[in-house]
Scaffold this active site. Sequence first.
Site, mmCIF file in Angstrom:
data_model
loop_
_atom_site.group_PDB
_atom_site.id
_atom_site.type_symbol
_atom_site.label_atom_id
_atom_site.label_comp_id
_atom_site.label_asym_id
_atom_site.label_seq_id
_atom_site.Cartn_x
_atom_site.Cartn_y
_atom_site.Cartn_z
ATOM 1 N N ARG A 85 1.135 -1.083 -0.315
ATOM 2 C CA ARG A 85 -0.102 0.037 -0.386
ATOM 3 C C ARG A 85 0.587 1.293 0.221
ATOM 4 O O ARG A 85 1.756 1.588 0.723
ATOM 5 C CB ARG A 85 -0.859 -0.463 1.409
ATOM 6 N N HIS A 129 -2.679 11.295 0.995
ATOM 7 C CA HIS A 129 -1.822 10.860 1.990
ATOM 8 C C HIS A 129 -1.521 11.928 2.785
ATOM 9 O O HIS A 129 -0.100 12.345 3.407
ATOM 10 C CB HIS A 129 -0.969 9.162 1.998
ATOM 11 N N GLU A 174 -7.783 8.418 6.556
ATOM 12 C CA GLU A 174 -7.934 8.930 7.620
ATOM 13 C C GLU A 174 -8.374 10.766 7.882
ATOM 14 O O GLU A 174 -7.659 11.601 8.168
ATOM 15 C CB GLU A 174 -6.444 9.190 8.649
ATOM 16 N N ASN A 302 -7.085 1.645 10.118
ATOM 17 C CA ASN A 302 -5.598 1.431 10.529
ATOM 18 C C ASN A 302 -6.488 1.529 12.182
ATOM 19 O O ASN A 302 -7.004 2.857 12.369
ATOM 20 C CB ASN A 302 -5.204 3.211 10.233
ATOM 21 N N TYR A 304 -4.624 1.567 15.978
ATOM 22 C CA TYR A 304 -3.046 1.777 16.757
ATOM 23 C C TYR A 304 -3.004 1.824 18.296
ATOM 24 O O TYR A 304 -2.143 1.132 19.379
ATOM 25 C CB TYR A 304 -2.397 3.069 16.736
ATOM 26 N N GLU A 377 -3.090 -0.248 8.628
ATOM 27 C CA GLU A 377 -1.832 0.409 9.117
ATOM 28 C C GLU A 377 -2.374 -0.373 10.225
ATOM 29 O O GLU A 377 -3.089 0.064 10.913
ATOM 30 C CB GLU A 377 -2.025 1.750 9.629
HETATM 31 C C1 FCB Z 1 -1.016 6.806 10.357
HETATM 32 C C2 FCB Z 1 -0.400 7.611 9.908
HETATM 33 C C3 FCB Z 1 1.005 7.337 8.514
HETATM 34 C C4 FCB Z 1 1.843 7.285 9.994
HETATM 35 C C5 FCB Z 1 1.316 6.696 11.368
HETATM 36 C C6 FCB Z 1 2.158 6.145 12.309
HETATM 37 O O1 FCB Z 1 -1.878 8.361 11.357
HETATM 38 O O2 FCB Z 1 -1.722 7.354 8.616
HETATM 39 O O3 FCB Z 1 1.355 7.728 8.485
HETATM 40 O O4 FCB Z 1 2.527 8.549 10.309
HETATM 41 O O5 FCB Z 1 -0.036 7.177 11.913
#
Ligand code: FCB
Length: 475
Positions: A85, A129, A174, A302, A304, A377
């Site tokens: 990607r 992006h 995002e 995405n 985290y 992500e």
């Molecule tokens: C996300 C972004 C990516 C990177 C990660 C850690 O929010 O999409 O570009 O910065 O965080």
Amino acid sequence: MTSQETEATTLLRFPTDFVWGAATSAYQIEGAVTADGRGTSIWDVFVTKPGRVIGGDDATVAVDHYNRYREDVKIMAELGLTAYRFSVAWPRVQPTGSGPVNQRGLDFYRRLVDELLAHGIEPWVTLYHWDLPQELEERGGWPARETAYCFADYAQAVHGALGDRVRNWSTVNEPWCAAFLGYASGEHAPGRREPANAVRAAHHLNLAHGLAVQAMRAQGHDSRIAGTVNLYAVSPQTGSEADLDAARRIDGLQNRFFLDALLKGAYPQDVLDDLGAVTALDFIAEGDLRTISSPIDLLMVNYYSRFTVSGRPGGRASAAAAPVETGSPWVGSEHVSFVNGGRPVTAMGWEIDEPGLVEILTRVAREYPSIPMVISENGAAFDDELTADDAVHDAERTAYFEAHLRACHEAIAAGVPLQGYFAWTLMDNFEWAWGYGKKFGLVYVDRATMRRVPKDSARWYAETIRRGGLRVAAE
Ligand code: FCB
């Protein structure tokens, strides 16, 4: 689908057509910011402003992927990735954001796509992006409705050129970050601190998504088109009314504002009420939500971390700790505090919470019309070190990936239509306002020589892909 591999371990197998990928974005890796007629983006301008990026880092060279893409594709092939990607830089294709296409810019992506296909790696293109052409920012940026229409034209140009060879397309990466970090807290380009305009930006990013979906569909390729959202698990710190309200607000702005618009064709009323207290919402025109909810084939997620929030004011105003004094990106929720949930953290200070990934995936599958998903992500920064044996022993990153892939497996077993996983990120790169200090890569990059060194986590990921699953201790 669990099969016995040895007496001591079991293989948690993924579906045979599961997509095993890694993700990057143009500005974070390409460099070559003036090559072949590329125009200026908002990030090129932002990085020159004192104090905006830690250490004054910029992405003029980044990790020189523009010149080294062949070597990078070779590394992907060695890792056995089945998909990659990446994002297209709008100012390479349309240097000022509108008007004629710059063929030399587009040709870079043609070459990249050809190289990927020649290595049996499926290209997954993200159209935006965060690198908005600066000229469009000068004409109002995302708070201006016109920017969404420009984006649709650009999407059509790229899809028209590559749609015969690229099947998987994502519109905006995002939108929450682009709108609220870019226009409310100012932590990201263009660095404006205008809460009302951030809300306009969020809507126009959604509109841009919908218009682009329609423009690409009209071109008739057999494309799978997605939106990409960053979702968080959100918990109230306590059961108090104030904390529950804080969790509702943060979940609302982070998750539901985008999911409901894209997948249900309506903004959640409670979030409209929160935002309506800050600004009139008269820029949401009749028919916009119909456009925004144009059918998509896939939702790219995405993930985290988890937020634990409190309705008591006085905490850290921003979830992404800011390098400069900022406002809050949480428009309409400025009083909310983000509190320590007591979990181990990455080098970003982000809490590691893989149950949150199961929670998010099963929730989307339950609450929204059935939509296939991929994790587009997921990854972690740690303080890596190149050791004397010319290796990076990043056991913590491997553990992070392993835990989150187990979460994916659990979600699939629970019936979630999850089709793939993209590790963030292929190689260490320019981590926005954090500069080069935060390293998320599977591959270490020596910035003095640009030499690439696969970390232990890359070798682990390659093994996992080869096996088609995770080796775990037998129960
Ligand atoms: C996300 C972004 C990516 C990177 C990660 C850690 O929010 O999409 O570009 O910065 O965080």
